[in-house]
Motif scaffolding. Structure first.
Motif, short mmCIF file in Angstrom:
data_model
loop_
_atom_site.label_atom_id
_atom_site.label_comp_id
_atom_site.label_asym_id
_atom_site.label_seq_id
_atom_site.Cartn_x
_atom_site.Cartn_y
_atom_site.Cartn_z
N ASN A 256 -3.83 2.40 -6.39
CA ASN A 256 -2.89 1.79 -5.45
C ASN A 256 -1.50 1.64 -6.05
OD1 ASN A 256 -4.93 1.55 -3.54
ND2 ASN A 256 -5.47 -0.53 -4.16
N LEU A 257 -1.45 1.34 -7.34
CA LEU A 257 -0.16 1.22 -8.02
C LEU A 257 0.59 2.55 -7.97
CD1 LEU A 257 1.44 -0.91 -9.76
CD2 LEU A 257 0.56 0.31 -11.75
N CYS A 258 -0.13 3.63 -8.17
CA CYS A 258 0.51 4.95 -8.09
C CYS A 258 1.07 5.21 -6.69
CB CYS A 258 -0.50 6.04 -8.45
SG CYS A 258 -1.05 6.00 -10.18
N LEU A 259 0.42 4.67 -5.68
CA LEU A 259 0.88 4.87 -4.31
C LEU A 259 2.15 4.08 -4.00
CD1 LEU A 259 -2.52 4.74 -2.32
CD2 LEU A 259 -1.22 6.77 -3.03
N VAL A 260 2.27 2.88 -4.57
CA VAL A 260 3.43 2.04 -4.23
C VAL A 260 4.63 2.31 -5.12
CG1 VAL A 260 1.91 0.21 -3.38
CG2 VAL A 260 2.78 0.08 -5.72
#
Length: 295
Positions: A256-260
């Motif tokens: 999720n961090l990679c997405l944001v």
């Protein structure tokens, strides 16, 4: 502040004031604090009050909304008092600020917008994958700034699982983010810091230890999906909390961090979903609330 030229010359600007949804007040706290006649807190607040009085007397748009559709930016500690001498500017206009803490007396959480501090970055940078992160925690900062920092350094400064420093590092600062699973964001003199966006940029899960802090884009992003938030009262259980995170949950947060990450970048010109457009959307949401409350 990088947002100012993007606002003034960006894709959302109109030359017809009647068509505008917002009105930007382009005074620069950074320019004023470096000006020989306007560098003090008092001088800056006097100038801003006079500027706002002039805006309200010479243009009809301020009075039409009471300033609810006007906004200004501020990302310097000396600028926290910039609106202190103009009642409507403080209470009605929208402040886009890095000091998005309830402890700042001129920050109003339901009205103002928290701005992430983001350093200019290379356009693309590969992240260390989870299996290459051999440290549990990274933090570097002056312990004199905070009782919580002192407690963290006293408890885990010598822990081999953690890289926690108060003085000079024996390796590049960025390396601490790259090789760690979790990176601490701990209130110092102020709660605002670039560490959160640094952690996100390098793929390190932010661990936010601060009470009463409006996280950037909090009404759009679910921070619980890519960060861990710990109250200051629970800091003694920090290591236990992090070690209790399952491998699957950590991998999900990392994904999720990679997405944001794209939301915590500035581009010239702005790109969809970057910090510019995310901030503009926050502004739009705040304006709706302000107009409802003023009717």
């Amino acid at each position: 502040m990088r947002s100012r030229p993007l606002i003034i010359f960006g894709p959302l600007v109109t030359s017809r004031a009647e068509e505008a949804h917002f009105f930007f007040m382009p005074f620069s706290i950074n320019a004023m604090r470096n000006h020989p006649r306007l560098h003090s807190v008092k001088s800056i607040s006097d100038f801003v009050a006079q500027y706002t009085n002039r805006i309200s007397s010479e243009f009809k748009f301020w009075n039409a909304s009471g300033g609810a559709d006007h906004f200004y930016t501020c990302c310097h500690s000396i600028g926290r008092e910039a609106a202190s001498k103009h009642h409507d500017l403080h209470n009605t206009a929208i402040q886009i600020t890095c000091s998005s803490s309830y402890f700042q007396r001129l920050f109003i959480s339901h009205k103002d917008v928290g701005l992430p501090q983001v350093w200019p970055r290379p356009p693309h940078q590969l992240l260390n994958p989870p299996h290459a992160r051999n440290k549990l925690v990274f933090f570097a900062g002056r312990k004199q700034n905070s009782r919580i920092r002192e407690k963290i350094l006293a408890s885990w400064g010598n822990d081999t699982l953690m890289d926690i420093f108060s003085g000079n590092l024996s390796f590049p600062y960025e390396e601490g983010f790259r090789r760690s699973k979790y990176c601490l964001h701990v209130k110092g003199y102020e709660v605002n810091t670039a560490r959160v966006s640094d952690a996100i940029h390098y793929g390190c899960i932010p661990v936010i230890i601060s009470n009463y802090y409006d996280l950037p884009f909090a009404n759009v992003l679910d921070w619980s999906k890519f960060s861990i938030i710990i109250s200051e009262e629970d800091v003694a259980f920090l290591k236990k909390i992090l070690l209790s995170v399952s491998k699957q949950r950590y991998l999900t947060m990392y994904h999720n961090l990679c997405l944001v990450r794209r939301h915590f970048r500035w581009h010239t010109p702005p790109r969809s979903y970057d910090s510019f457009y995310m901030t503009a959307y926050q502004l739009w949401l705040r304006r709706g609330l302000q107009l409802l409350s003023s009717n």
